[in-house]
Design a protein around this motif. Structure first.
Motif, mmCIF file in Angstrom:
data_model
loop_
_atom_site.group_PDB
_atom_site.id
_atom_site.type_symbol
_atom_site.label_atom_id
_atom_site.label_comp_id
_atom_site.label_asym_id
_atom_site.label_seq_id
_atom_site.Cartn_x
_atom_site.Cartn_y
_atom_site.Cartn_z
ATOM 1 N N MET A 96 2.343 -14.227 12.536
ATOM 2 C CA MET A 96 2.884 -13.390 12.312
ATOM 3 C C MET A 96 3.711 -12.126 12.116
ATOM 4 O O MET A 96 3.877 -11.537 13.764
ATOM 5 C CB MET A 96 1.428 -12.858 11.182
ATOM 6 N N LYS A 97 3.942 -11.478 11.527
ATOM 7 C CA LYS A 97 4.636 -9.704 12.461
ATOM 8 C C LYS A 97 5.949 -8.934 11.125
ATOM 9 O O LYS A 97 6.092 -9.440 10.380
ATOM 10 C CB LYS A 97 6.436 -10.430 13.484
ATOM 11 N N ASP A 98 5.167 -8.145 11.244
ATOM 12 C CA ASP A 98 5.126 -7.130 9.838
ATOM 13 C C ASP A 98 5.274 -7.808 8.411
ATOM 14 O O ASP A 98 6.461 -7.164 7.514
ATOM 15 C CB ASP A 98 6.955 -6.420 9.947
ATOM 16 N N ILE A 121 -15.295 -28.572 6.898
ATOM 17 C CA ILE A 121 -14.467 -27.519 5.678
ATOM 18 C C ILE A 121 -13.379 -26.945 6.399
ATOM 19 O O ILE A 121 -13.164 -26.972 7.355
ATOM 20 C CB ILE A 121 -15.789 -25.960 5.100
ATOM 21 N N THR A 122 -12.591 -25.807 5.550
ATOM 22 C CA THR A 122 -12.016 -25.874 5.906
ATOM 23 C C THR A 122 -12.114 -23.769 6.652
ATOM 24 O O THR A 122 -12.266 -23.445 6.160
ATOM 25 C CB THR A 122 -10.808 -25.166 5.131
ATOM 26 N N PHE A 123 -11.583 -23.797 8.253
ATOM 27 C CA PHE A 123 -11.564 -22.975 8.226
ATOM 28 C C PHE A 123 -10.258 -21.609 8.393
ATOM 29 O O PHE A 123 -8.755 -22.567 9.002
ATOM 30 C CB PHE A 123 -12.185 -23.137 10.067
ATOM 31 N N ILE A 124 -10.007 -20.678 7.988
ATOM 32 C CA ILE A 124 -8.552 -20.193 8.405
ATOM 33 C C ILE A 124 -9.434 -18.729 9.368
ATOM 34 O O ILE A 124 -9.987 -17.574 9.161
ATOM 35 C CB ILE A 124 -8.774 -19.444 7.178
ATOM 36 N N TYR A 125 -8.582 -18.272 10.171
ATOM 37 C CA TYR A 125 -9.569 -17.750 10.917
ATOM 38 C C TYR A 125 -7.689 -16.414 11.761
ATOM 39 O O TYR A 125 -7.344 -17.314 11.931
ATOM 40 C CB TYR A 125 -9.580 -18.172 12.510
ATOM 41 N N VAL A 126 -8.049 -15.225 12.088
ATOM 42 C CA VAL A 126 -7.801 -14.084 11.926
ATOM 43 C C VAL A 126 -7.238 -13.820 14.096
ATOM 44 O O VAL A 126 -8.685 -13.789 14.313
ATOM 45 C CB VAL A 126 -7.482 -13.337 10.967
ATOM 46 N N THR A 127 -6.621 -13.740 14.613
ATOM 47 C CA THR A 127 -6.752 -12.948 15.778
ATOM 48 C C THR A 127 -5.459 -12.353 16.385
ATOM 49 O O THR A 127 -4.587 -12.861 16.162
ATOM 50 C CB THR A 127 -7.550 -14.383 16.760
ATOM 51 N N HIS A 128 -5.495 -11.475 17.270
ATOM 52 C CA HIS A 128 -4.651 -11.416 17.816
ATOM 53 C C HIS A 128 -4.141 -11.965 19.546
ATOM 54 O O HIS A 128 -3.112 -12.046 20.180
ATOM 55 C CB HIS A 128 -4.500 -9.634 18.047
ATOM 56 N N PHE A 147 0.062 -1.252 0.136
ATOM 57 C CA PHE A 147 0.010 -0.064 -0.105
ATOM 58 C C PHE A 147 0.678 0.752 0.022
ATOM 59 O O PHE A 147 1.462 1.631 0.908
ATOM 60 C CB PHE A 147 -0.891 -0.338 1.278
ATOM 61 N N GLY A 148 0.865 2.014 -1.158
ATOM 62 C CA GLY A 148 1.613 3.127 -1.416
ATOM 63 C C GLY A 148 2.954 2.754 -1.413
ATOM 64 O O GLY A 148 3.592 2.241 -1.731
ATOM 65 N N ASP A 149 3.539 3.254 0.278
ATOM 66 C CA ASP A 149 5.331 2.207 0.008
ATOM 67 C C ASP A 149 5.259 2.065 0.835
ATOM 68 O O ASP A 149 6.610 1.267 1.245
ATOM 69 C CB ASP A 149 6.283 3.889 0.381
ATOM 70 N N HIS A 150 4.436 1.357 1.581
ATOM 71 C CA HIS A 150 4.264 0.120 2.898
ATOM 72 C C HIS A 150 4.076 -1.354 2.564
ATOM 73 O O HIS A 150 2.855 -0.670 2.160
ATOM 74 C CB HIS A 150 3.538 0.494 3.771
ATOM 75 N N ALA A 151 4.579 -2.301 2.865
ATOM 76 C CA ALA A 151 4.284 -3.694 2.406
ATOM 77 C C ALA A 151 3.792 -3.852 3.690
ATOM 78 O O ALA A 151 4.139 -4.636 4.899
ATOM 79 C CB ALA A 151 6.256 -3.858 1.888
ATOM 80 N N ALA A 152 2.072 -4.338 3.727
ATOM 81 C CA ALA A 152 1.477 -4.575 4.356
ATOM 82 C C ALA A 152 1.287 -6.265 4.574
ATOM 83 O O ALA A 152 1.449 -7.133 5.366
ATOM 84 C CB ALA A 152 -0.054 -4.883 3.835
ATOM 85 N N GLY A 176 -0.469 -7.804 9.372
ATOM 86 C CA GLY A 176 -0.711 -8.281 7.586
ATOM 87 C C GLY A 176 -1.865 -8.867 7.553
ATOM 88 O O GLY A 176 -2.265 -9.811 6.031
ATOM 89 N N LYS A 177 -2.617 -10.040 9.197
ATOM 90 C CA LYS A 177 -2.791 -10.927 8.995
ATOM 91 C C LYS A 177 -4.325 -10.612 8.143
ATOM 92 O O LYS A 177 -4.621 -11.898 7.375
ATOM 93 C CB LYS A 177 -3.347 -11.713 9.648
ATOM 94 N N SER A 178 -5.043 -9.568 9.219
ATOM 95 C CA SER A 178 -6.258 -9.033 8.222
ATOM 96 C C SER A 178 -6.106 -8.926 6.873
ATOM 97 O O SER A 178 -7.229 -9.489 5.632
ATOM 98 C CB SER A 178 -6.823 -8.108 8.883
ATOM 99 N N THR A 179 -4.912 -8.286 5.984
ATOM 100 C CA THR A 179 -4.788 -8.082 5.011
ATOM 101 C C THR A 179 -4.245 -9.112 4.010
ATOM 102 O O THR A 179 -5.450 -9.754 3.175
ATOM 103 C CB THR A 179 -3.836 -7.394 4.291
ATOM 104 N N THR A 180 -4.232 -10.530 4.625
ATOM 105 C CA THR A 180 -4.052 -11.964 4.067
ATOM 106 C C THR A 180 -4.774 -12.380 3.944
ATOM 107 O O THR A 180 -5.787 -13.112 3.249
ATOM 108 C CB THR A 180 -2.968 -12.998 4.763
ATOM 109 N N LEU A 181 -6.186 -11.870 4.802
ATOM 110 C CA LEU A 181 -7.288 -13.001 5.162
ATOM 111 C C LEU A 181 -8.088 -12.430 3.797
ATOM 112 O O LEU A 181 -8.417 -12.790 2.984
ATOM 113 C CB LEU A 181 -7.886 -12.648 6.342
#
Length: 503
Positions: free
Chosen positions: A229-231, A207-214, A17-22, A45-50
């Motif tokens: 994930m980190k950065d 079915i396959t679940f892909i879950y995002v959380t902190h 996004f712009g100059d930032h690598a999500a 970047g976890k939600s971006t990946t989702l």
């Protein structure tokens, strides 16, 4: 795993996004029927990946394969994937049944029909009311909301609304269900209950679940596989027990559960020195190598003074419900211990740490390294700052003449303007200030890890350069700070041959 078991695969995926690598160089595959969790701090970047898997974002580069087919540019509605969001996005004007059936009423499915010529042809038709009723009833049963179909959405609790959102997603029978922090709006008790229910739903649906959380507890409780994930980068992939017991680096160890983390030195084969003593361990690293040492609080045993591996002062005790948490000072290093036994504070105790309780990790960084250049005043420019460095260290026995040229022992002159250099700065050679005025470069604290007797802090500048430093002072993530380095501590090395700069 065989190729036919993979349902989704991400290959060298990047999102900028712009100059930032999500998301950077993301490589992962998920097997059919697996429960995979993307775990990490906010902004990793976890939600971006989702969203890229769902089709709401298009990768800047790389491939997303579904059953071996590239779907990177396929719109969301053409993917057999449904998403449940943190904000449920339910329709307030529809009842429970209406919310769940909404997508089904718009959906068309292929159906074999006979035309006027007596030919059998495939035609896209809407589902019948009976088919819709059957699917909604089945979805309600899976989420334990039978007999709730005519209830107004506003009369439901947060947990019930979450179940409606899940039912609406699964009623379309997707191959993959994506869940983006779906329990974030619930209170603690309801979250814990829903964690168990989600795991049960996963078993029922298959079915396959892909879950995002902190939330690390959510990840450890529900997942078959955790992706830390980190950065925008993957730090570790593994089963919950592997992630917890065998963290790959200090970030993972610190983020997953509570940890005692120390800087240690390998004194011999499978022997490491930390807390002022040499311990046997099961991990092997080269002799004299600096390493990070992780010891979980529940793996430390409190003994009588002199009967353990080391002695320390028990300075505090906190009752946590199922155990006591003790803080014990061994020299200047703090050891956190969890035990069900009630010990008195203000006493000297022994600590026993078994070799299988000690996890050794190679240090990903031992010093700061940057790339920069020399300006027309013989200063070195790097990481958003200009630093007065002695450039005569580049060439033994050299000096600077009145015009600022570097002169070697034989009298040869070199013009170092715009010369590219490699820079090295030690963790202990950086000062940190909580204001902009005292430092050379401003930044923000993006990570800090306690290492027993000091904090290791990562400060990120506006140009996304990171300074890693050790300090005894406490900071918080997102603190605005500035850094300063003693010029005599900055090591520089010329990139390329010095002869290229001769005049």
């Amino acid at each position: 795993m065989g190729e036919n078991e993979k349902i989704i695969e991400l290959k060298n995926v990047n999102k900028i996004f712009g100059d930032h690598a999500a998301v950077s160089d993301f490589n992962l595959y998920v097997n059919k029927g697996e429960f995979v969790t993307f775990l990490g701090p906010s902004g990793c970047g976890k939600s971006t990946t989702l969203r890229m898997i769902a089709g709401f974002e298009i990768p800047t580069s790389g491939e997303i394969l579904l059953n071996g087919e590239d779907i990177s540019s396929l719109p969301p509605y053409k993917r057999p994937i449904n998403t449940v969001f943190q904000r449920y996005a339910l329709f307030p004007h529809l009842d429970v049944y209406g919310n769940i059936a909404f997508g089904l009423k718009l959906k068309k499915v292929p159906k074999q029909v006979t035309n006027k010529k007596g030919q059998t042809v495939t035609k896209m038709v809407k589902l019948s009311q009976k088919e819709i009723d059957e699917k909604v009833t089945r979805a309600l049963k899976i989420v334990d909301l039978e007999e709730f179909e005519w209830r107004d959405i506003s009369t439901l609790s947060g947990g019930q609304q979450q179940r409606v959102a899940i039912a609406r997603a699964i009623v379309n029978e997707p191959e993959i269900l994506l869940l983006d922090e779906p329990l974030g709006a619930l209170d603690l008790k309801m979250r814990k209950e829903m964690q168990i229910e989600l795991k049960e739903m996963h078993k029922k649906l298959g079915i396959t679940f892909i879950y995002v959380t902190h939330d690390q507890e959510e990840a450890l409780t529900m997942s078959d596989t955790i992706v830390v994930m980190k950065d925008g980068e993957i730090q570790q992939i593994g089963r919950p027990t592997d992630i917890y017991n065998e963290p790959k680096n200090a970030f993972v160890a610190d983020f997953i559960g509570e940890s005692n983390i120390y800087t240690g030195i390998m004194s011999d084969k499978k022997k490491v020195k930390f807390l002022g003593k040499i311990f046997k361990c099961i991990d092997d690293f080269p002799k004299n190598e600096k390493v990070d040492v992780v010891v979980r609080p529940e793996d430390v045993i409190i003994t009588k003074k002199g009967e353990g591996d080391v002695d320390g002062n028990l300075i505090s005790k906190v009752f946590k419900g199922v155990h006591y948490e003790y803080t014990i000072m061994v020299g200047n290093s703090e050891v956190i211990v969890q035990s069900t036994i009630d010990y008195a504070v203000d006493q000297v105790v022994g600590l026993q740490i078994g070799e299988d309780a000690i996890h050794i990790m190679g240090r990903t960084m031992t010093t700061n390294k940057f790339e920069g250049y020399i300006d027309n005043k013989n200063n070195v420019v790097f990481a958003d700052g200009t630093w007065e460095v002695d450039v005569t260290t580049l060439l033994e026995g050299s000096t600077l003449d009145e015009e600022g040229y570097l002169v070697d022992k034989l009298g040869k002159k070199y013009d170092l303007k715009n010369a590219d250099v490699e820079i090295e700065v030690g963790f202990n050679d950086i000062e940190l200030f909580d204001n902009d005025e005292d430092g050379t470069v401003c930044g923000e604290v993006v990570q800090l890890i306690y290492k027993g007797d000091h904090y290791q802090v990562v400060v990120r500048t506006e140009s996304d350069d990171d300074f890693v430093l050790d300090t005894e002072f406490t900071y918080n993530e997102n603190d605005k700070v500035s850094v300063k380095v003693d010029p005599s501590k900055i090591k520089i090395k010329l990139k390329g041959d010095i002869a290229n700069y001769e005049i």
